[in-house]
Design an enzyme around this catalytic site. Structure first.
Site, PDB file in Angstrom:
ATOM      1  N   LYS A 179      31.526  31.517  28.898  1.00 22.49           N
ATOM      2  CA  LYS A 179      30.153  31.858  29.284  1.00 22.49           C
ATOM      3  C   LYS A 179      29.312  32.048  28.031  1.00 22.49           C
ATOM      4  CE  LYS A 179      27.461  35.566  31.426  1.00 22.49           C
ATOM      5  NZ  LYS A 179      27.489  36.896  32.040  1.00 22.49           N
ATOM      6  N   GLU A 187      23.085  41.633  34.593  1.00 18.55           N
ATOM      7  CA  GLU A 187      23.415  41.230  33.224  1.00 18.55           C
ATOM      8  C   GLU A 187      24.912  41.371  32.925  1.00 18.55           C
ATOM      9  OE1 GLU A 187      21.930  39.790  30.716  1.00 18.55           O
ATOM     10  OE2 GLU A 187      19.850  39.660  31.385  1.00 18.55           O
ATOM     11  N   ILE A 219      32.134  45.324  33.283  1.00 17.85           N
ATOM     12  CA  ILE A 219      33.350  45.375  32.464  1.00 17.85           C
ATOM     13  C   ILE A 219      33.014  45.868  31.053  1.00 17.85           C
ATOM     14  CG2 ILE A 219      35.060  43.886  31.336  1.00 17.85           C
ATOM     15  CD1 ILE A 219      35.395  42.452  34.001  1.00 17.85           C
ATOM     16  N   LEU A 228      33.654  51.838  38.623  1.00 16.19           N
ATOM     17  CA  LEU A 228      32.754  52.224  39.717  1.00 16.19           C
ATOM     18  C   LEU A 228      32.767  53.723  39.964  1.00 16.19           C
ATOM     19  CD1 LEU A 228      33.541  49.318  42.217  1.00 16.19           C
ATOM     20  CD2 LEU A 228      31.631  49.485  40.615  1.00 16.19           C
ATOM     21  N   ALA A 240      39.311  48.258  36.170  1.00 16.10           N
ATOM     22  CA  ALA A 240      39.064  49.415  35.303  1.00 16.10           C
ATOM     23  C   ALA A 240      40.364  50.136  34.954  1.00 16.10           C
ATOM     24  CB  ALA A 240      38.083  50.367  35.979  1.00 16.10           C
ATOM     25  N   GLY A 262      44.161  51.419  40.255  1.00 15.14           N
ATOM     26  CA  GLY A 262      44.434  50.249  39.413  1.00 15.14           C
ATOM     27  C   GLY A 262      43.171  49.428  39.268  1.00 15.14           C
ATOM     28  N   GLY A 263      43.173  48.218  39.780  1.00 14.31           N
ATOM     29  CA  GLY A 263      41.995  47.357  39.668  1.00 14.31           C
ATOM     30  C   GLY A 263      41.676  47.038  38.224  1.00 14.31           C
ATOM     31  N   VAL A 307      46.846  59.256  46.478  1.00 19.36           N
ATOM     32  CA  VAL A 307      46.670  60.687  46.224  1.00 19.36           C
ATOM     33  C   VAL A 307      46.231  61.376  47.512  1.00 19.36           C
ATOM     34  CG1 VAL A 307      45.370  62.413  44.909  1.00 19.36           C
ATOM     35  CG2 VAL A 307      46.084  60.282  43.803  1.00 19.36           C
TER      36      VAL A 307
END
Length: 500
Positions: free
Chosen positions: A79, A343, A347, A334, A16, A13-14, A187
């Site tokens: 931002k 920079e 995401i 990741l 990504a 999940g997270g 898994v």
């Protein structure tokens, strides 16, 4: 289509994983493709991708998400760019704004006109012509209008600072409403077929899960792309030696600024990301020049406000998978690679990878040329961002620590070396299709590092000096006039989208 994909399984999940589920559930609506996410309750989100670039707004729009709801649910702030403190030398600072700087004049790039004006005696700084930089300096903000009334409103861009844990929670709830299946499990085993495609996953609850396509969002370990498919890793540590980060969250001691701050330190740099409800802080450093304890001491000595959690040390290896898409598996976040967050591109790379994937969306034939074309495009994206990050180090004039002395003679990729060589001759930068960082972004860093070309474009000498000075002065006045009408960033947040 007879051989269309019927199912996609996202492992992890997270941020990504749930970004993938969100965008794909929007794009594939009505296609009949079943999307599932296998997520373990025991594996925490790393949560370092909390500062973004303007493509986050494209993701929100493409995913059919209500912006106000998203900001309020994730405690986001706006931002306008990144302020770099102490990068050139201690005590020096510069700003990298989002959006355009200046307005092209008679077909000539504004940077060339500005160089000519400086040669004519003007003392106006490059960023005096950036609406985003002036807004940030004055801590003012308003969402860029969908139909700008003038060039100033059209020239700035905004991104978000956000809470990664809250983002994953918001997107998960949205996806489940859209019919994405969430499977809470880990898994245990990955089954491959004779073609070395992923055939099925064996979960810790005994379930055997089959799918046509798999997206690996299992973080640095790359459970599918690396541990099972063994695609290999391109290590870029020779170019970017920072390999660890220590992070901590703190209470805000002032209203959130509309920009990220990146402050250079003896063995790397420190980020400050102000959200509505707290600030994120971290020190990215090179372990060959600094121990974990030294890094933690540096970070804790610099942060303001009450600490809200225990510090975490996150090791990483800068680089990328040799193949981000291999057979019927796509690596994301990741799991696909890591470029230090200088920079704020983590995401962005998740979104850009998904955009490339959608353009190259496969059927069950998994055409090898299609996959190869995808990998070439995402490789270019990673290389471009890598070179842009290296730019910040290799142009520094600091020599006050072993780390910065190393940077004085650091290896520089040929792609970046050639770009700098052409720039230093006459201030021109080649812009390739699909490139993320605009010429204006490069100029912001180069000017901040006090690197100027030897010459400007010779045809600029045809400009009347007084006329050019008047045009540029008018541009500055137009920016100031527009910005002074804007509310403060904090007032805008409280009036339009306060955190829930």
């Amino acid at each position: 289509m007879q051989n269309a994909l019927r199912s996609i399984c996202i492992v992890g999940g997270g941020t990504a994983g749930w970004m993938a589920a969100t965008l794909l559930s929007s794009v594939l609506r009505g296609s009949g493709v079943q999307i599932s996410v296998v997520e373990s309750a025991d594996i925490p989100t790393i949560g370092v991708g909390e500062s973004t670039v303007p493509s986050i707004m494209d993701f929100i729009q493409a995913s059919q998400i209500n912006l106000k709801d998203f900001i309020q649910a994730t405690s986001a702030s706006f931002k306008l760019g990144i302020r770099f403190d102490d990068w050139l030398l201690p005590g020096e600072r510069f700003f990298h704004p989002f959006g355009r700087t200046g307005k092209d004049i008679n077909g000539f790039e504004f940077y060339q006109a500005w160089l000519k004006s400086r040669a004519d005696g003007s003392d106006a700084a490059w960023l005096d012509y950036s609406p985003g930089a002036v807004m940030a300096q004055q801590q003012r903000f308003m969402l860029r209008p969908k139909q700008p009334q003038n060039w100033v409103q059209a020239s700035y861009a905004q991104a978000l600072h956000l809470d990664a844990v809250l983002v994953a929670r918001f997107l998960r709830e949205l996806c489940q409403k859209r019919g994405v299946q969430r499977i809470e499990a880990t898994v245990d085993k990955v089954e491959l077929d004779q073609r070395v495609f992923i055939h099925a996953l064996i979960l810790d609850n005994g379930t055997r899960l089959k799918s046509d396509f798999f997206i690996d969002c299992t973080g640095f370990k790359g459970l599918l792309i690396e541990q099972s498919l063994q695609t290999g890793y391109q290590d870029w540590s020779d170019y970017l030696p920072c390999n660890r980060a220590v992070t901590i969250q703190t209470e805000n001691v002032a209203p959130p600024a509309p920009y990220t701050v990146a402050t250079a330190h003896d063995a790397g740099w420190r980020w400050t990301i102000p959200l509505q409800h707290r600030s994120g802080n971290g020190y990215v450093f090179a372990s060959q020049f600094c121990s974990d304890d030294q890094a933690l001491d540096t970070l804790l000595s610099q942060v303001s406000g009450k600490r809200l959690n225990e510090p975490r040390v996150i090791p990483f290896v800068t680089g990328k998978r040799k193949k981000i898409w291999h057979n019927n598996c796509l690596a994301l976040g990741l799991a696909s690679g890591f470029l230090e967050p200088l920079e704020s591109t983590a995401i962005h790379l998740v979104y850009k990878t998904l955009v490339h994937f959608i353009k190259h969306f496969p059927d069950r034939d998994f055409d090898a040329d299609n996959t190869q074309s995808f990998n070439q495009k995402i490789d270019q994206d990673y290389q471009e961002i890598r070179d842009f990050i290296i730019l910040h180090y290799c142009t520094s004039k600091r020599q006050d620590s072993d780390f910065w002395r190393w940077c004085q003679t650091m290896p520089v990729p040929d792609t970046l070396r050639e770009k700098l060589r052409v720039f230093q001759q006459r201030g021109q930068l080649e812009h390739t299709p699909g490139q993320f960082f605009s010429s204006d972004s490069w100029y912001a860093i180069l000017e901040g590092m006090q690197l100027r070309p030897q010459k400007y474009h010779p045809l600029l000498d045809a400009f009347n000096t007084q006329d050019l000075a008047r045009i540029l002065n008018d541009n500055r006045q137009q920016i100031l006039s527009q910005v002074q009408k804007m509310p403060s960033h904090d007032d805008y947040l409280q009036a339009h989208c306060p955190a829930r």
